[in-house]
Design a protein around this motif. Structure first.
Motif, PDB file in Angstrom:
ATOM      1  N   LEU A 123       0.833  -1.194   0.000  1.00  0.00           N
ATOM      2  CA  LEU A 123       0.000   0.000   0.000  1.00  0.00           C
ATOM      3  C   LEU A 123       0.872   1.250   0.000  1.00  0.00           C
ATOM      4  CD1 LEU A 123      -2.504  -1.200   2.750  1.00  0.00           C
ATOM      5  CD2 LEU A 123      -2.746  -1.404   0.271  1.00  0.00           C
ATOM      6  N   ALA A 124       0.453   2.238  -0.754  1.00  0.00           N
ATOM      7  CA  ALA A 124       1.176   3.511  -0.841  1.00  0.00           C
ATOM      8  C   ALA A 124       0.287   4.632  -0.327  1.00  0.00           C
ATOM      9  CB  ALA A 124       1.595   3.786  -2.286  1.00  0.00           C
ATOM     10  N   GLY A 125       0.860   5.498   0.505  1.00  0.00           N
ATOM     11  CA  GLY A 125       0.125   6.656   1.007  1.00  0.00           C
ATOM     12  C   GLY A 125      -0.273   7.598  -0.119  1.00  0.00           C
ATOM     13  N   ARG A 126      -1.245   8.454   0.141  1.00  0.00           N
ATOM     14  CA  ARG A 126      -1.825   9.280  -0.925  1.00  0.00           C
ATOM     15  C   ARG A 126      -0.843  10.296  -1.506  1.00  0.00           C
ATOM     16  NH1 ARG A 126      -4.132  11.083   3.883  1.00  0.00           N
ATOM     17  NH2 ARG A 126      -3.637  13.235   4.464  1.00  0.00           N
ATOM     18  N   ASP A 127       0.229  10.642  -0.791  1.00  0.00           N
ATOM     19  CA  ASP A 127       1.204  11.605  -1.315  1.00  0.00           C
ATOM     20  C   ASP A 127       2.332  10.939  -2.107  1.00  0.00           C
ATOM     21  OD1 ASP A 127      -0.200  13.652  -0.178  1.00  0.00           O
ATOM     22  OD2 ASP A 127       1.116  13.882   1.566  1.00  0.00           O
ATOM     23  N   VAL A 128       2.369   9.623  -2.152  1.00  0.00           N
ATOM     24  CA  VAL A 128       3.438   8.898  -2.853  1.00  0.00           C
ATOM     25  C   VAL A 128       3.117   8.827  -4.344  1.00  0.00           C
ATOM     26  CG1 VAL A 128       4.629   6.680  -3.091  1.00  0.00           C
ATOM     27  CG2 VAL A 128       3.985   7.513  -0.808  1.00  0.00           C
ATOM     28  N   THR A 129       4.057   9.279  -5.164  1.00  0.00           N
ATOM     29  CA  THR A 129       3.851   9.254  -6.615  1.00  0.00           C
ATOM     30  C   THR A 129       4.785   8.290  -7.336  1.00  0.00           C
ATOM     31  OG1 THR A 129       5.375  11.108  -6.923  1.00  0.00           O
ATOM     32  CG2 THR A 129       3.029  11.632  -6.639  1.00  0.00           C
ATOM     33  N   ALA A 130       5.916   7.928  -6.713  1.00  0.00           N
ATOM     34  CA  ALA A 130       6.868   7.024  -7.372  1.00  0.00           C
ATOM     35  C   ALA A 130       7.680   6.283  -6.319  1.00  0.00           C
ATOM     36  CB  ALA A 130       7.795   7.788  -8.308  1.00  0.00           C
ATOM     37  N   VAL A 131       8.051   5.057  -6.652  1.00  0.00           N
ATOM     38  CA  VAL A 131       8.887   4.222  -5.787  1.00  0.00           C
ATOM     39  C   VAL A 131       9.880   3.493  -6.686  1.00  0.00           C
ATOM     40  CG1 VAL A 131       8.957   2.287  -4.152  1.00  0.00           C
ATOM     41  CG2 VAL A 131       7.007   3.861  -4.135  1.00  0.00           C
ATOM     42  N   SER A 132      11.142   3.410  -6.246  1.00  0.00           N
ATOM     43  CA  SER A 132      12.133   2.654  -7.008  1.00  0.00           C
ATOM     44  C   SER A 132      13.114   1.984  -6.056  1.00  0.00           C
ATOM     45  CB  SER A 132      12.890   3.558  -7.992  1.00  0.00           C
ATOM     46  OG  SER A 132      13.654   4.531  -7.293  1.00  0.00           O
ATOM     47  N   TYR A 133      13.778   0.963  -6.585  1.00  0.00           N
ATOM     48  CA  TYR A 133      14.761   0.215  -5.800  1.00  0.00           C
ATOM     49  C   TYR A 133      16.011   0.030  -6.643  1.00  0.00           C
ATOM     50  CZ  TYR A 133      17.107  -3.882  -3.835  1.00  0.00           C
ATOM     51  OH  TYR A 133      18.050  -4.747  -3.325  1.00  0.00           O
ATOM     52  N   VAL A 134      17.184   0.199  -6.036  1.00  0.00           N
ATOM     53  CA  VAL A 134      18.440   0.018  -6.749  1.00  0.00           C
ATOM     54  C   VAL A 134      18.941  -1.402  -6.476  1.00  0.00           C
ATOM     55  CG1 VAL A 134      20.792   0.821  -7.090  1.00  0.00           C
ATOM     56  CG2 VAL A 134      18.970   2.475  -6.618  1.00  0.00           C
ATOM     57  N   SER A 135      18.838  -2.250  -7.480  1.00  0.00           N
ATOM     58  CA  SER A 135      19.252  -3.637  -7.371  1.00  0.00           C
ATOM     59  C   SER A 135      20.738  -3.766  -7.670  1.00  0.00           C
ATOM     60  CB  SER A 135      18.448  -4.499  -8.349  1.00  0.00           C
ATOM     61  OG  SER A 135      19.051  -5.752  -8.543  1.00  0.00           O
ATOM     62  N   THR A 136      21.421  -4.625  -6.919  1.00  0.00           N
ATOM     63  CA  THR A 136      22.840  -4.844  -7.182  1.00  0.00           C
ATOM     64  C   THR A 136      23.063  -5.570  -8.496  1.00  0.00           C
ATOM     65  OG1 THR A 136      22.761  -6.912  -5.911  1.00  0.00           O
ATOM     66  CG2 THR A 136      23.396  -4.918  -4.722  1.00  0.00           C
ATOM     67  N   SER A 137      22.057  -6.285  -8.978  1.00  0.00           N
ATOM     68  CA  SER A 137      22.194  -7.053 -10.209  1.00  0.00           C
ATOM     69  C   SER A 137      21.573  -6.371 -11.422  1.00  0.00           C
ATOM     70  CB  SER A 137      21.539  -8.434 -10.049  1.00  0.00           C
ATOM     71  OG  SER A 137      22.132  -9.155  -8.993  1.00  0.00           O
ATOM     72  N   HIS A 138      20.525  -5.575 -11.208  1.00  0.00           N
ATOM     73  CA  HIS A 138      19.745  -5.048 -12.329  1.00  0.00           C
ATOM     74  C   HIS A 138      19.703  -3.520 -12.386  1.00  0.00           C
ATOM     75  CE1 HIS A 138      18.358  -9.148 -12.946  1.00  0.00           C
ATOM     76  NE2 HIS A 138      18.037  -9.199 -11.661  1.00  0.00           N
ATOM     77  N   GLY A 139      20.372  -2.847 -11.466  1.00  0.00           N
ATOM     78  CA  GLY A 139      20.305  -1.392 -11.454  1.00  0.00           C
ATOM     79  C   GLY A 139      18.981  -0.913 -10.888  1.00  0.00           C
ATOM     80  N   ARG A 140      18.564   0.273 -11.307  1.00  0.00           N
ATOM     81  CA  ARG A 140      17.341   0.849 -10.753  1.00  0.00           C
ATOM     82  C   ARG A 140      16.102   0.150 -11.321  1.00  0.00           C
ATOM     83  NH1 ARG A 140      16.294   5.116  -7.736  1.00  0.00           N
ATOM     84  NH2 ARG A 140      18.474   5.793  -7.916  1.00  0.00           N
ATOM     85  N   VAL A 141      15.241  -0.281 -10.413  1.00  0.00           N
ATOM     86  CA  VAL A 141      13.982  -0.927 -10.788  1.00  0.00           C
ATOM     87  C   VAL A 141      12.843  -0.012 -10.359  1.00  0.00           C
ATOM     88  CG1 VAL A 141      12.517  -2.960 -10.543  1.00  0.00           C
ATOM     89  CG2 VAL A 141      15.015  -3.201 -10.427  1.00  0.00           C
ATOM     90  N   ALA A 142      12.053   0.424 -11.307  1.00  0.00           N
ATOM     91  CA  ALA A 142      10.941   1.330 -11.020  1.00  0.00           C
ATOM     92  C   ALA A 142       9.694   0.527 -10.686  1.00  0.00           C
ATOM     93  CB  ALA A 142      10.667   2.229 -12.218  1.00  0.00           C
ATOM     94  N   ALA A 143       9.003   0.954  -9.642  1.00  0.00           N
ATOM     95  CA  ALA A 143       7.733   0.334  -9.275  1.00  0.00           C
ATOM     96  C   ALA A 143       6.598   1.001 -10.032  1.00  0.00           C
ATOM     97  CB  ALA A 143       7.502   0.452  -7.774  1.00  0.00           C
ATOM     98  N   SER A 144       5.508   0.280 -10.155  1.00  0.00           N
ATOM     99  CA  SER A 144       4.252   0.897 -10.586  1.00  0.00           C
ATOM    100  C   SER A 144       3.535   1.385  -9.336  1.00  0.00           C
ATOM    101  CB  SER A 144       3.374  -0.113 -11.326  1.00  0.00           C
ATOM    102  OG  SER A 144       3.927  -0.436 -12.580  1.00  0.00           O
ATOM    103  N   VAL A 145       3.010   2.603  -9.383  1.00  0.00           N
ATOM    104  CA  VAL A 145       2.274   3.178  -8.257  1.00  0.00           C
ATOM    105  C   VAL A 145       0.953   3.711  -8.784  1.00  0.00           C
ATOM    106  CG1 VAL A 145       2.272   4.893  -6.412  1.00  0.00           C
ATOM    107  CG2 VAL A 145       4.427   3.827  -7.104  1.00  0.00           C
ATOM    108  N   ASN A 146      -0.144   3.211  -8.236  1.00  0.00           N
ATOM    109  CA  ASN A 146      -1.456   3.668  -8.683  1.00  0.00           C
ATOM    110  C   ASN A 146      -2.520   3.204  -7.699  1.00  0.00           C
ATOM    111  OD1 ASN A 146      -3.129   4.918 -10.841  1.00  0.00           O
ATOM    112  ND2 ASN A 146      -4.015   2.862 -10.970  1.00  0.00           N
ATOM    113  N   ALA A 147      -3.545   4.034  -7.524  1.00  0.00           N
ATOM    114  CA  ALA A 147      -4.726   3.679  -6.726  1.00  0.00           C
ATOM    115  C   ALA A 147      -4.360   3.176  -5.339  1.00  0.00           C
ATOM    116  CB  ALA A 147      -5.560   2.636  -7.463  1.00  0.00           C
ATOM    117  N   GLY A 148      -3.353   3.810  -4.733  1.00  0.00           N
ATOM    118  CA  GLY A 148      -2.980   3.439  -3.372  1.00  0.00           C
ATOM    119  C   GLY A 148      -2.181   2.157  -3.274  1.00  0.00           C
TER     120      GLY A 148
END
Length: 259
Positions: free
Chosen positions: A197-222
């Motif tokens: 679950l993502a709070g209402r002010d969150v618009t983007a989330v990403s994670y920096v993987s040691t194997s794959h670099g930056r991985v962008a999440a999908s964020v929508n509808a909480g």
């Protein structure tokens, strides 16, 4: 080949050694050899099948795998070869088909959630190469997650999780509440998954993987969802994992996901 101990015992049955092959000792030795389990073999542990994802706040993981058929008949994205760190949104019939498949498979595997699945809407529907991820959710904390290889012609591989999050776990405006966090598996291959679950002010989330670099999440509808090949998040449920969060005002922060 016989073990050394068995060879030594066999000599007691050999008349050339002076032993009586019909004597009491010989008969006892023969019985011991015939009833012995033989040399100890290495233990073969059963192959781990299904997810190894740490599940919190009510979600239950499930996975299905295809029967073993010829690759030419099934197709499939072996070893996540087409996976991408940045997802693209599913639209039109592709979105409808993926959502319906997730709903149907979840109903089949978890009939106790049929009522919630019937009314849940599609919060996230994304594609990463041949793979799709769908999150079905409602406003009462219910969510179902499906990750599917859509390139297979028959018996598609799928990872899934389903359940309801207690109201007390709903996140604050700038917070994240992870629900599925850890490492699962599809066939012989591991995948790392973080959804929740993502709070209402969150618009983007990403994670920096040691194997794959930056991985962008999908964020929508909480909801937020990201995944990538490998077992990098195997211990994330306990030790936590840092992700970068962007808010509506453009500011950014590092948030540690942990169950």
């Amino acid at each position: 080949m016989s073990a050394p101990g068995e060879l030594a015992a066999l000599k007691t049955l050999d008349p050339s050694t002076g032993a009586d092959p019909h004597g009491q000792r010989a008969r006892a030795t023969l019985h011991q050899i015939l009833t012995s389990p033989g040399p100890q073999q290495p233990i073969r542990r059963p192959k781990r099948w299904g997810p190894r994802v740490a599940i919190g706040t009510g979600l239950v993981a499930a996975a299905t795998a295809a029967a073993v058929l010829l690759p030419s008949a099934l197709g499939g994205d072996r070893a996540f070869a087409t996976w991408t760190g940045t997802p693209s949104g599913l639209i039109g019939s592709a979105r409808t088909d993926a959502s319906n498949a997730c709903r149907d498979n979840s109903k089949s595997g978890h009939p106790d959630y049929n009522n919630q699945l019937a009314t849940a809407s599609t919060a996230i529907a994304e594609r990463r190469g041949a793979w799709t991820l769908v999150v079905l959710a409602d406003q009462r904390g219910f969510a179902a997650v499906c990750i599917t290889d859509r390139s297979k012609h028959l018996f598609r591989d799928q990872f899934g999780a389903i359940g309801t999050t207690p109201a007390a776990a709903l996140p604050a405006a700038r917070a994240l509440t992870p629900i599925t966090l850890g490492t699962g598996s599809i066939g012989d291959h591991d995948l790392s998954v973080a959804t929740g679950l993502a709070g209402r002010d969150v618009t983007a989330v990403s994670y920096v993987s040691t194997s794959h670099g930056r991985v962008a999440a999908s964020v929508n509808a909480g909801q937020f969802a990201l995944w990538f090949p490998g077992d990098e998040l195997l211990n994330a449920s306990k030790s936590g994992v840092p992700v970068q969060v962007t808010y509506q005002d453009g500011s950014m922060a590092t948030v540690r996901l942990k169950l």
